[in-house]
Structure formats: structure tokens, C-alpha cells
Scaffold this motif. Structure first.
Motif, PDB file in Angstrom:
ATOM      1  N   GLY A  56      34.375  26.347  39.690  1.00 42.81           N
ATOM      2  CA  GLY A  56      34.998  27.309  40.592  1.00 42.81           C
ATOM      3  C   GLY A  56      34.539  28.707  40.223  1.00 42.81           C
ATOM      4  O   GLY A  56      33.668  28.894  39.359  1.00 42.81           O
ATOM      5  N   LEU A  57      35.136  29.680  40.892  1.00 37.83           N
ATOM      6  CA  LEU A  57      34.763  31.080  40.676  1.00 37.83           C
ATOM      7  C   LEU A  57      36.060  31.853  40.550  1.00 37.83           C
ATOM      8  O   LEU A  57      36.936  31.725  41.406  1.00 37.83           O
ATOM      9  N   ILE A  58      36.211  32.611  39.475  1.00 37.89           N
ATOM     10  CA  ILE A  58      37.415  33.440  39.336  1.00 37.89           C
ATOM     11  C   ILE A  58      36.966  34.898  39.230  1.00 37.89           C
ATOM     12  O   ILE A  58      36.132  35.230  38.378  1.00 37.89           O
ATOM     13  N   ILE A  59      37.466  35.722  40.128  1.00 37.18           N
ATOM     14  CA  ILE A  59      37.061  37.131  40.167  1.00 37.18           C
ATOM     15  C   ILE A  59      38.310  37.998  40.048  1.00 37.18           C
ATOM     16  O   ILE A  59      39.236  37.878  40.857  1.00 37.18           O
ATOM     17  N   ALA A  60      38.345  38.853  39.015  1.00 36.87           N
ATOM     18  CA  ALA A  60      39.484  39.759  38.842  1.00 36.87           C
ATOM     19  C   ALA A  60      39.107  41.140  39.371  1.00 36.87           C
ATOM     20  O   ALA A  60      38.054  41.669  39.033  1.00 36.87           O
ATOM     21  N   ALA A  61      39.979  41.690  40.216  1.00 37.44           N
ATOM     22  CA  ALA A  61      39.746  43.010  40.804  1.00 37.44           C
ATOM     23  C   ALA A  61      40.924  43.913  40.434  1.00 37.44           C
ATOM     24  O   ALA A  61      42.041  43.726  40.937  1.00 37.44           O
ATOM     25  N   THR A  80      48.232  47.061  38.998  1.00 38.41           N
ATOM     26  CA  THR A  80      47.992  45.924  39.895  1.00 38.41           C
ATOM     27  C   THR A  80      46.579  45.369  39.764  1.00 38.41           C
ATOM     28  O   THR A  80      45.598  46.112  39.882  1.00 38.41           O
ATOM     29  N   THR A  81      46.485  44.058  39.510  1.00 37.06           N
ATOM     30  CA  THR A  81      45.192  43.379  39.497  1.00 37.06           C
ATOM     31  C   THR A  81      45.270  42.154  40.391  1.00 37.06           C
ATOM     32  O   THR A  81      46.215  41.362  40.287  1.00 37.06           O
ATOM     33  N   ASP A  82      44.308  42.024  41.288  1.00 37.10           N
ATOM     34  CA  ASP A  82      44.228  40.847  42.144  1.00 37.10           C
ATOM     35  C   ASP A  82      43.230  39.864  41.528  1.00 37.10           C
ATOM     36  O   ASP A  82      42.093  40.241  41.236  1.00 37.10           O
ATOM     37  N   VAL A  83      43.650  38.622  41.331  1.00 35.49           N
ATOM     38  CA  VAL A  83      42.734  37.608  40.816  1.00 35.49           C
ATOM     39  C   VAL A  83      42.434  36.624  41.955  1.00 35.49           C
ATOM     40  O   VAL A  83      43.347  36.040  42.546  1.00 35.49           O
ATOM     41  N   PHE A  84      41.140  36.490  42.255  1.00 39.06           N
ATOM     42  CA  PHE A  84      40.679  35.624  43.346  1.00 39.06           C
ATOM     43  C   PHE A  84      40.125  34.324  42.768  1.00 39.06           C
ATOM     44  O   PHE A  84      39.309  34.345  41.830  1.00 39.06           O
ATOM     45  N   HIS A 120      39.375  30.792  49.541  1.00 46.67           N
ATOM     46  CA  HIS A 120      39.963  31.380  48.336  1.00 46.67           C
ATOM     47  C   HIS A 120      41.485  31.403  48.353  1.00 46.67           C
ATOM     48  O   HIS A 120      42.123  31.330  49.401  1.00 46.67           O
ATOM     49  N   VAL A 121      42.015  31.481  47.119  1.00 45.65           N
ATOM     50  CA  VAL A 121      43.423  31.798  46.890  1.00 45.65           C
ATOM     51  C   VAL A 121      43.416  33.076  46.076  1.00 45.65           C
ATOM     52  O   VAL A 121      42.559  33.257  45.211  1.00 45.65           O
ATOM     53  N   MET A 122      44.327  34.000  46.364  1.00 47.95           N
ATOM     54  CA  MET A 122      44.414  35.229  45.581  1.00 47.95           C
ATOM     55  C   MET A 122      45.829  35.367  45.025  1.00 47.95           C
ATOM     56  O   MET A 122      46.805  35.104  45.744  1.00 47.95           O
ATOM     57  N   ILE A 123      45.928  35.711  43.758  1.00 45.84           N
ATOM     58  CA  ILE A 123      47.231  35.995  43.164  1.00 45.84           C
ATOM     59  C   ILE A 123      47.241  37.455  42.721  1.00 45.84           C
ATOM     60  O   ILE A 123      46.324  37.904  42.023  1.00 45.84           O
ATOM     61  N   ARG A 124      48.245  38.190  43.177  1.00 47.63           N
ATOM     62  CA  ARG A 124      48.393  39.591  42.758  1.00 47.63           C
ATOM     63  C   ARG A 124      49.300  39.655  41.543  1.00 47.63           C
ATOM     64  O   ARG A 124      50.393  39.070  41.543  1.00 47.63           O
ATOM     65  N   PHE A 125      48.812  40.334  40.508  1.00 49.08           N
ATOM     66  CA  PHE A 125      49.596  40.536  39.287  1.00 49.08           C
ATOM     67  C   PHE A 125      49.998  42.001  39.201  1.00 49.08           C
ATOM     68  O   PHE A 125      49.163  42.894  39.352  1.00 49.08           O
TER      69      PHE A 125
END
Ligand SMILES: *[C@@H]1O[C@H](CO)[C@@H](O)[C@H](O)[C@H]1NC(C)=O
Ligand SMILES: *[C@@H]1O[C@H](CO)[C@@H](O)[C@H](O)[C@H]1NC(C)=O
Ligand SMILES: *[C@@H]1O[C@H](CO)[C@@H](O)[C@H](O)[C@H]1NC(C)=O
Length: 351
Positions: A128-133, A139-143, A170-175
């Protein structure tokens, strides 16, 4: 049945259109992803009857070649992750085997291959691919990006629409302050967002369900209806094969100001492969599958293409993660139309 009202524009958007500007020089720092990116990562169930499994993007690239306007560019017949960003953004990565006539007959083998099917350990050989923005100090969005070499679009009134080579979901989780706040699931070109506490979990990890063929993501199992101009398509999900992406992934950072990607390391095959790669390929804005086959009497005979209204059997392959609004401010890919639901009830018709 919120999905019925969420009139999808996916066919209008399915054409490979991209808008983000190209980026300049890239950062090289290799900072690991934050622990919370894997601690709270989704556990995703592929459908029990799935036929188009997760794919390794490097295997996909071995089976496609760059074309523009249906003609091989000739520049580089073989493309790898490290040469991808040297291609023009009007390139379609087109199946080397020629038009995919009947995906249900199991050919070509690389499209129907089962190597990406999760095993008893919830491990998929397709990274898979995990991208942290990082959006700001809090606030950080992890895709979490899922890639499949083929999208089987499903049927309206028994007629098949929207098949395409290449499929990014994709699924995105906002932290917020390192705690999960909400989760977004891509569903065709739309999607749904939910507050964190309202979804179902296994331990700390939210459960998501990936629909048969088209690979839309949902927070409940069952039949999920969505609407296109010609009628209703029913997505099928169930707790078929559990895919734990944290066992095998490539990790990256995305800088929202500079729009640059940086390698963050990964786990499993994804980590091994990423060791020899740069993050530059993520900036490429071309399409990951064949261009929509032409429609016209002679064309139809060659490819089996048909279009009814504006909807075609074969549509263009998608653009990659860069084109999925990683810089979003709301929870949704479409910042202009975003509701965060506070319940997962009544969004699903159980089959
Ligand atoms: C072709 O690929 C090589 C590496 O294999 C790369 O150095 C070169 O820039 C590419 N050329 C084009 C026109 O994409
Ligand atoms: C696969 O995931 C499920 C659900 O979290 C878990 O119960 C099971 O132990 C996992 N299997 C392995 C081999 O880790
Ligand atoms: C950080 O970014 C998020 C997402 O755009 C926004 O909702 C939030 O208000 C921002 N917080 C601060 C402190 O700027």
C-alpha cells in the motif's frame, strides 16, 4: 440511504484530467512516519468474491507503456517508478497487451493475478501507500492509498459501465494533536466522511470495506447503492479478505506548501522497493491506465466500446495520489461539498 442522494459525478470525472502544477526540486530527508499513522490505520476487508486484487505499482508498470492519443510515445517503452516523472502529463500508461476486451475471462494474467490477495496473516504482497500531509501545527492528514491494476465498473440494467485499467482509491484519517478526529472514504469520485468515534473498530483500528470490482471504500458491510445518470449501481461489500496495509507499504511525506513529496520509508516489500526509489514519481500527473477507447462503428468492433448517454463501458485510467487534493482543508476530496456524518446508521442497505 444517503448514497442515493449523493449523485455521483464519477463518470464526468473519470476522464483523466489533472490540474495541479508541477513541483520543483524535491526534499530528500527521510523522516519516518508518525506512530499514529500505523497505530490507527484502517483494517480493510476486500470482498469475498473479488476478482481484481491489489497490485504492486512496479508490477503494473512492467505491463504498460506510455501512449499519447493512442500512439506509443517511443521515448521509453519501458517505464519504472524512477522514470515515471520524466514522462509528459498527457501520457496514458496503456496495457502492453492491447485493449482489454473481456476482463471477466481472466486475461491478461497480470490483471487477474491473485498475488495481491491478502493471506491468512492479513498480508497483501502488493504494497500500500501511506502519505502524511502536515496541514499546520495541530493537524496532519494521513492518506492510505490502495492501488489495483483494474477497475471493473459494475452494471446498470445488466449493462456494464466504467471499466478501466488502473485504479487508485484512498482512505484519509485526520489527526488533531496526534489523536484521530475523523475518517474519509473515497467512493468512486465522491466519498463520505465520518467522525472518528462513530465508525466500527478492531482494537484501535477502524474497519473499512472495499467494494467488489470498483474498490470504493465504505465503513459498513452490505450493499451500497450509488447513482449515475443511467440508474443505480449497487456496490457489494463484505468481510471477505482482511488487508492490513501496515504490514507492507511505501511511506511518504507530502509538503502542502511546496507540493513536494519525500520518502519516509515503509514496511515489508514496500520498504525494500522504496529504498531504491525517489518520491519523484508521485509528482507525475499522467494517467495510470488506457485512454478511454474511441467509440464509433469501426472502433466498437475492435474494442467492444459502447457509450450510452455520456457513459461508456471503457473509461480512462485515473491520475495518481497527487491529483486527489492532498492539500484539502475539509475532510473531503471535494472541499466545496463536505459533510462529516455523526452516524454510520441508515447509510447502508444490508444485503
Ligand atoms: C528514458 O529513461 C531513461 C532511464 O531509463 C531516462 O534517463 C530518460 O530521461 C528517459 N527519457 C525520456 C524521454 O523519458
Ligand atoms: C488479522 O486481523 C484480525 C482482525 O484484526 C485479527 O483478529 C487476526 O488475528 C489477524 N491475523 C493475524 C494472523 O494477525
Ligand atoms: C489546521 O488545519 C485544519 C485543516 O485545514 C483546520 O481545520 C484548522 O483550523 C487549522 N488549525 C490551525 C491552528 O490553524
Amino acid at each position: 440511504m444517503h448514497s442515493l442522494y449523493q449523485v455521483s459525478t464519477f463518470l464526468a470525472l473519470a476522464g483523466c484530467v489533472s490540474g495541479a502544477p508541477s513541483s520543483g526540486s524535491r526534499l530528500r530527508k527521510r523522516e519516518a512516519l508518525p506512530d499514529y499513522a500505523t497505530k490507527y490505520a484502517p483494517l480493510s476487508y476486500l470482498y469475498s468474491g473479488e476478482a481484481w486484487w491489489p497490485s504492486d505499482i512496479t508490477v503494473h508498470l512492467e505491463n504498460v507503456e506510455p501512449e499519447v492519443d493512442y500512439v506509443a510515445t517511443g521515448a521509453n517503452d519501458s517505464v519504472t517508478l524512477n522514470t515515471l516523472d520524466s514522462l509528459s502529463s498527457d501520457v496514458y500508461l496503456t496495457a502492453s497487451d492491447g485493449p482489454i476486451l473481456d476482463p471477466l475471462d481472466g486475461t491478461p494474467a497480470w490483471l487477474s493475478s491473485e498475488y495481491g490477495k491478502p493471506d491468512d496473516d492479513n498480508y497483501s504482497a502488493a504494497p500500500g501507500l501511506i502519505i502524511a500531509a502536515e496541514k499546520n501545527s495541530t493537524t496532519t492528514d494521513v492518506f492510505y492509498f490502495y492501488f489495483y491494476s483494474y477497475n471493473y465498473g459494475g452494471k446498470v440494467l445488466d449493462i456494464n459501465f466504467d471499466d478501466h485499467v488502473g485504479d487508485w482509491e484512498h482512505v484519509m484519517i485526520r489527526f488533531v494533536n496526534e489523536e484521530p478526529y475523523a475518517i474519509y472514504c473515497s467512493e468512486h469520485s465522491a466519498g463520505s466522511a465520518y467522525y472518528w468515534d462513530v465508525v466500527d473498530f478492531s482494537g484501535d483500528r477502524p474497519l473499512t470495506y472495499i467494494a467488489y470490482g470498483g474498490h470504493a471504500n465504505y465503513v459498513t458491510a452490505g450493499t451500497q447503492d450509488y447513482t449515475i445518470a443511467l440508474g443505480i449501481i449497487s456496490d457489494k461489500t463484505d468481510a471477505g479478505y482482511l488487508w492490513d496495509m501496515t504490514l507492507n507499504y511505501r511511506g511518504y511525506w507530502y509538503d502542502v506548501d511546496s507540493e513536494e513529496f519525500t520518502v519516509a520509508g515503509g514496511v515489508g516489500t514496500g520498504a525494500t522497493e522504496e529504498d531504491d526509489e525517489t518520491a519523484d514519481w508521485l509528482s507525475w500527473l499522467g494517467c495510470w491506465g488506457d485512454e478511454e477507447y474511441p467509440s464509433g462503428l469501426l472502433d466498437d468492433i475492435e474494442t467492444g466500446q459502447y457509450c450510452i448517454s455520456s457513459e461508456c463501458r471503457y473509461t480512462s485510467g485515473p491520475t495518481g495520489p497527487y491529483d486527489k487534493n492532498l492539500g484539502r482543508t475539509t475532510m473531503c476530496e471535494n472541499d466545496d461539498d463536505c459533510t462529516i456524518f455523526d452516524s454510520i446508521d441508515d447509510l447502508t442497505t444490508q444485503s
